[in-house]
Design a protein around this motif. Structure first.
Motif, PDB file in Angstrom:
ATOM      1  N   ASP A 184      -6.083  -1.290   8.559  1.00 39.00           N
ATOM      2  CA  ASP A 184      -5.926   0.009   7.906  1.00 39.00           C
ATOM      3  C   ASP A 184      -6.424   1.089   8.854  1.00 39.00           C
ATOM      4  N   VAL A 241      -3.405   0.406  -3.629  1.00 37.18           N
ATOM      5  CA  VAL A 241      -3.440  -0.814  -2.822  1.00 37.18           C
ATOM      6  C   VAL A 241      -3.335  -2.017  -3.758  1.00 37.18           C
ATOM      7  N   LYS A 269       0.851  -1.195   0.000  1.00 35.17           N
ATOM      8  CA  LYS A 269       0.000   0.000   0.000  1.00 35.17           C
ATOM      9  C   LYS A 269       0.884   1.240   0.000  1.00 35.17           C
ATOM     10  N   SER A 281      -7.080   3.147  -1.962  1.00 34.85           N
ATOM     11  CA  SER A 281      -7.652   2.321  -3.034  1.00 34.85           C
ATOM     12  C   SER A 281      -8.295   3.172  -4.121  1.00 34.85           C
TER      13      SER A 281
END
Length: 700
Positions: A688, A541, A526, A536
């Protein structure tokens, strides 16, 4: 005594602006006559004309004796002067009927502001403007014009506080129609003086009030409201609120997921839940929940037994229990045996129990059924659908007598609540006779009653201690004026005992390949940037990378994204984690209520299923356990289908620490979001994290 005691129980009243030409005057007079007001009543008419055949005075100064309350019937343009006259006469309790203030635009808003200043300057207790007044049945006071043309509810133990005069009038009808007893009804209007929080505080000290219903359009003093509601809850008096004006989830510039989860209405409901306020969706639901609160003692165990006179009624009860999360008790063998002796051969002993028509035709059967169910140690509350005959005096008396014997309070047995079948199912005369028998009759259908029991069950099970924040062991050393990357957030979580998935920060392709080689499994890669919270969205990612080529390719793509933004290459490389249950845990600072914790089903399901529970911070472990129980995903957390149960205590501890950490970061924190917080077997791990801070400015 409350400082509002003489407001709601005045020994002398002055009606200022009384006139035969103003219909409100006669309505107020009729209402006072209906309740049998026995205090001194003075009518003030500027021209000294008689009103309704009653003598008047031309000004308050002419009364010559103490006046506890002035009810201003004058129009908006004359309110300020009338208020000055009342203050000069030493009157401290005022009701302002007139509209035309803030709701009418800028001119009205200025006039209302002058009222507020007068309230503060002179220490007044002022209801309104744009409020209809109040009804206090126990004190035989009715300064509420709609009462003149409506049925009068019985005096009782439920208070109703409404910011809307129209809804207050509707509530008056509902109390009268259902027979639920009223201790006080107040229409607070624009709340230039006395607001909802002040009335709640008064009712906390009122021994005649056992439950408080609210109709809210807004909460003007959030902290005072929460403090008053907390005191009511601690005094054993539930506050039951219908809040209108819900909006769609607020759009947030940061932490989009958590912002969407909280929203204006969710923030309000989380604030309510944090102090034990019961949120309802209709006025009828509020009155029914209050009726339960004031007639049914808290059950010793959470499971209920339900009984009806038909299989259809039992199916309705079973469906409602399933829909609203109410547990149906497993009847003990001794209970089954006792019930089998009185049920017809075509009946069967189940819960809900079909007592058949025999319970209506033979009151002894009803008495036996109720007595047997409430003696079962696994039953905390018995709900019984009992249509009471109203055609014959003898049949009605026999049924009431049997029900009274079967429901007589007994500390060693479950309480019983009777449901005639609808909110308005009993004529007033029968309701009065049932009240004389001391019967706990609830004004609603079985579905409505089960729903209200579910609401009150959460209140009965509420934590009795106020949650206190525990300071985190490590606060950030870095500058809160700068944006944070995921790695900054990960370090802070780890330092405070919040488990985080392992990962290595890398700045070159070779370092990324070397880091991936530490694990004999696929890896996740990431990008790391304080300026890209949702990675994302920009292709930052890459999951399930296997081998050096995959890792190098993933790093190159991340580096290209960062280069386009003028940032140096930087990434996190860590092992892929096994599938599990994903939760989102987020904190958003709401402008009205402050930091709100949201816990819900996370990952890709966050906004699809909208399964979330919210509370104001601080929270403690028992509160977080309650939040987890509120989720529809609680069944998944409980295990099953080959999956072990989640470590709920450890999970609640982790979420509590997240809340404590968010509080410690202070008002600069806009949002803290962990999505997902993954549960695999007996482990809990943050995969995350996003920390968003407010831009520095004069207020921060």
């Amino acid at each position: 005594m409350s400082s509002l005691s003489t407001l709601f129980a005045p020994r002398s009243i002055a009606l200022v602006g009384a006139s035969d030409s103003a219909p409100w005057t006669q309505l107020v007079l009729d209402g006072l006559d209906r309740v049998g007001y026995a205090g001194d009543l003075h009518l003030v008419n500027g021209r000294g004309r008689t009103v309704g055949g009653r003598a008047t005075v031309t000004g308050l100064a002419q009364i010559g004796g103490p006046v506890d309350l002035a009810y201003l019937l004058v129009p908006e343009a004359a309110v300020e002067r009338a208020l000055g006259d009342a203050t000069a006469a030493g009157i401290r309790n005022i009701v302002v009927l007139a509209s035309g203030f803030t709701e009418a635009g800028a001119h009205g808003a200025h006039a209302e502001q002058r009222l507020r200043e007068a309230v503060v300057r002179s220490g007044l207790h002022l209801i309104g403007p744009n409020g209809l007044g109040f009804v206090s049945p126990h004190d035989r006071v009715a300064l509420f014009p709609p009462l003149a043309r409506r049925s009068l509810p019985p005096a009782g133990s439920v208070a109703m506080v409404s910011q809307s005069g129209g809804i207050a009038a509707e509530a008056l009808d509902l109390f009268a129609a259902t027979g639920v007893g009223l201790s006080l009804l107040v229409s607070t209007g624009n709340e230039a003086g006395v607001d909802v929080a002040e009335v709640i505080d008064h009712l906390v000290g009122d021994p005649r009030t056992g439950a408080i219903c609210l109709f809210l359009e807004t909460v003007r003093r959030p902290r005072a409201f929460l403090d008053a509601a907390r005191r009511a809850s601690e005094a054993g008096k539930p506050v039951i609120a219908l809040k209108v004006g819900r909006s769609a989830a607020s759009a947030r510039t940061v932490a989009a997921h958590t912002g969407a989860l909280v929203g204006d209405d969710r923030a309000t409901r989380s604030a309510f839940a944090s102090v034990g306020v019961v949120a309802v969706d209709s006025l009828e639901e509020a009155v029914l929940a209050a009726a339960i609160a004031t007639t049914v003692p808290p059950p010793a165990v959470p499971a209920i037994a339900a009984a009806g006179i038909s299989g259809g009624a039992c199916s309705v009860a079973a469906d409602a229990a399933d829909r609203y999360g109410v547990t149906l008790a497993d009847l003990a063998p001794r209970t089954v045996a006792a019930l089998s002796t009185v049920l017809p051969s075509f009946g069967s002993v189940t819960n809900p129990l079909d007592a058949t028509g025999a319970a209506v035709s033979n009151p002894a059967v009803l008495e036996h059924v109720l007595t047997s169910l409430r003696a079962d140690p696994g039953v905390g509350l018995v709900l019984a659908q009992v249509p009471i005959p109203v055609d014959g005096t003898g049949a009605t008396t026999a049924m009431l007598d049997a029900a009274a014997r079967a429901t007589r309070p007994d500390p060693g047995r479950a309480p019983v609540a009777l449901c005639p079948g609808s909110a308005y199912g009993l004529p007033a005369g029968v309701r009065e006779r049932a009240r004389e028998h001391g019967l706990p009759i609830l004004p609603g259908s079985m579905t409505q009653v089960v729903r209200a029991v579910a609401l009150m069950s959460r209140w009965w099970a509420r934590p009795h201690a106020t949650a206190v924040s525990s300071p985190p062991s490590v606060l950030p050393r870095r500058d809160l004026d700068e944006p944070w990357s995921e790695e900054d957030g990960r370090q802070l979580l780890r330092a405070n005992g919040i488990p985080v998935a392992p990962a290595t920060i890398v700045t070159t392709s070779a370092a990324a390949v070397a880091a991936a080689a530490q694990w004999d499994e696929p890896v996740a890669l990431k990008l790391v940037s304080p300026h890209i919270p949702h990675k994302s969205d920009v292709g930052g990612v890459h999951l399930g990378l296997v081998g050096p080529a995959d890792v190098a390719r993933g790093f190159a793509q991340v580096a290209a994204v960062l280069a386009d933004r003028g940032e140096p290459p930087c990434a996190l490389v860590g092992p892929m984690r096994p599938d599990g249950i994903d939760l989102i845990v987020g904190v958003v600072r709401d402008a009205q209520w402050g930091p709100v914790l949201a816990v819900g089903l996370g990952g890709v399901w966050t906004e699809v299923l909208d399964d979330v529970s919210t509370r104001l911070l601080p929270v403690d472990v028992p509160t977080v356990r309650t939040m987890l129980d509120d989720l529809r995903a609680r069944a998944a957390l409980a295990g099953g289908r080959g999956h072990p149960p989640a470590p709920l205590h450890e999970l609640a501890q982790v979420i509590t620490r997240i809340g404590d950490l968010a509080l410690a970061l202070g008002p600069r924190l806009t949002a803290l979001e962990i999505n997902p917080l993954r549960i695999v077997s007996d482990s809990v791990e943050a995969l995350d994290v996003v920390v968003t801070l407010a831009e520095p400015g004069p207020s921060t």
